[in-house]
Design an enzyme around this catalytic site. Structure first.
Site, PDB file in Angstrom:
ATOM      1  N   HIS A  58      39.688  52.548  36.081  1.00 45.80           N
ATOM      2  CA  HIS A  58      39.621  51.520  37.118  1.00 45.80           C
ATOM      3  C   HIS A  58      40.290  50.214  36.681  1.00 45.80           C
ATOM      4  O   HIS A  58      40.181  49.205  37.371  1.00 45.80           O
ATOM      5  CB  HIS A  58      38.162  51.259  37.511  1.00 45.80           C
ATOM      6  CG  HIS A  58      37.495  52.451  38.134  1.00 45.80           C
ATOM      7  ND1 HIS A  58      37.445  52.656  39.495  1.00 45.80           N
ATOM      8  CD2 HIS A  58      36.879  53.518  37.568  1.00 45.80           C
ATOM      9  CE1 HIS A  58      36.821  53.790  39.744  1.00 45.80           C
ATOM     10  NE2 HIS A  58      36.460  54.333  38.591  1.00 45.80           N
ATOM     11  N   ASP A  65      40.529  54.976  44.110  1.00 47.65           N
ATOM     12  CA  ASP A  65      39.199  55.549  43.937  1.00 47.65           C
ATOM     13  C   ASP A  65      39.125  56.911  44.627  1.00 47.65           C
ATOM     14  O   ASP A  65      39.699  57.100  45.709  1.00 47.65           O
ATOM     15  CB  ASP A  65      38.126  54.656  44.568  1.00 47.65           C
ATOM     16  CG  ASP A  65      37.746  53.476  43.695  1.00 47.65           C
ATOM     17  OD1 ASP A  65      38.210  53.410  42.544  1.00 47.65           O
ATOM     18  OD2 ASP A  65      36.982  52.626  44.179  1.00 47.65           O
ATOM     19  N   HIS A  81      33.792  59.059  42.566  1.00 48.42           N
ATOM     20  CA  HIS A  81      33.436  57.827  41.862  1.00 48.42           C
ATOM     21  C   HIS A  81      32.018  57.369  42.224  1.00 48.42           C
ATOM     22  O   HIS A  81      31.299  56.828  41.385  1.00 48.42           O
ATOM     23  CB  HIS A  81      34.469  56.743  42.208  1.00 48.42           C
ATOM     24  CG  HIS A  81      34.145  55.375  41.706  1.00 48.42           C
ATOM     25  ND1 HIS A  81      33.707  55.126  40.420  1.00 48.42           N
ATOM     26  CD2 HIS A  81      34.206  54.155  42.322  1.00 48.42           C
ATOM     27  CE1 HIS A  81      33.523  53.829  40.261  1.00 48.42           C
ATOM     28  NE2 HIS A  81      33.803  53.230  41.402  1.00 48.42           N
ATOM     29  N   GLU A  89      42.516  49.786  45.034  1.00 45.66           N
ATOM     30  CA  GLU A  89      42.014  48.471  44.649  1.00 45.66           C
ATOM     31  C   GLU A  89      42.910  47.811  43.611  1.00 45.66           C
ATOM     32  O   GLU A  89      43.700  48.462  42.939  1.00 45.66           O
ATOM     33  CB  GLU A  89      40.589  48.598  44.096  1.00 45.66           C
ATOM     34  CG  GLU A  89      39.599  49.113  45.134  1.00 45.66           C
ATOM     35  CD  GLU A  89      38.254  49.537  44.561  1.00 45.66           C
ATOM     36  OE1 GLU A  89      37.259  49.479  45.302  1.00 45.66           O
ATOM     37  OE2 GLU A  89      38.211  49.962  43.386  1.00 45.66           O
TER      38      GLU A  89
END
Length: 211
Positions: A47, A53, A57, A175
């Site tokens: 991460h 993701d 997760h 992300e």
């Protein structure tokens, strides 16, 4: 054609999620010291930096990153610039009104908040999507949500409500993008995750381009 690299650089000193394994690159074989070639090794949590993701997760037995459909991470995307809305309030929610008609423009939404300025310092608070956003995006056939933040949920969240809601609506999550300097609008997008067998997430090399 101009390519925009929207991946956060991986470097020793990049702030990891608190408690996670930090990124480290070591050059173990060095030509300068007599080796035939330079050979490096990487240690990191998956991460760190820009990453995708997988549902595994946050849900035991769910889809792992190697089983996520690659077409989700490649295609048309729209960048929504929200930086002016978070200059003075970094903790307010990202609402349907913030995203607005951009959700009708492309099946991938990239949210630019400008909140995470220094990659060496992990943010204490971040804006997150409001709880009605995932279903609203699903109704508009959005298949991926990307953002320049380390999570779609609060940093101190014990239950990842938004992660679960996005997974329930079949919306993939990317992300920690670097959208600094990227203008709002439509682009071609690619952020293919590494094929880590059984992985809960994977680093991506995320890019945008226009014809």
């Amino acid at each position: 054609m101009k390519i925009f690299d929207i991946s956060r650089p991986l470097f020793s000193g990049l702030a990891p999620w608190p408690g996670d394994t930090a990124f480290r690159f070591d050059l173990n074989w060095k030509m300068a010291e007599g080796a035939t070639v330079n050979v490096g090794a990487v240690t990191m949590g998956v991460h760190n930096g820009s990453h995708a993701d997988a549902p595994f997760h946050f849900e035991e037995g769910a889809t792992t990153i190697d089983r996520m459909p690659l077409e989700t991470y490649f295609g048309e995307a729209v960048v929504v610039d929200l930086t002016s809305r978070f200059e003075n309030d970094k903790a307010r929610e990202i609402t349907i009104a913030d995203i607005g008609p951009a959700a009708e423009s492309a099946p991938r939404i990239l949210l630019k908040t400008g909140v995470w300025k220094d990659p060496k310092i992990f943010p204490e608070r971040i804006p997150v999507i409001a709880r009605d956003v995932p279903k609203w995006l699903q109704d508009r056939k959005v298949k991926l949500l990307g953002l320049d933040l380390p999570s779609v949920d609060p940093i101190d969240a014990k239950v990842l409500v938004n992660h679960h809601a996005l997974a329930a609506t079949n919306i993939a999550i990317v992300e920690s993008l670097d959208l600094d300097g990227i203008e709002a609008g439509l682009y071609h997008f690619s952020a293919l995750p590494l094929r880590i067998t059984g992985g809960d997430a994977a680093p991506v090399r995320a890019i945008l381009w226009r014809d």
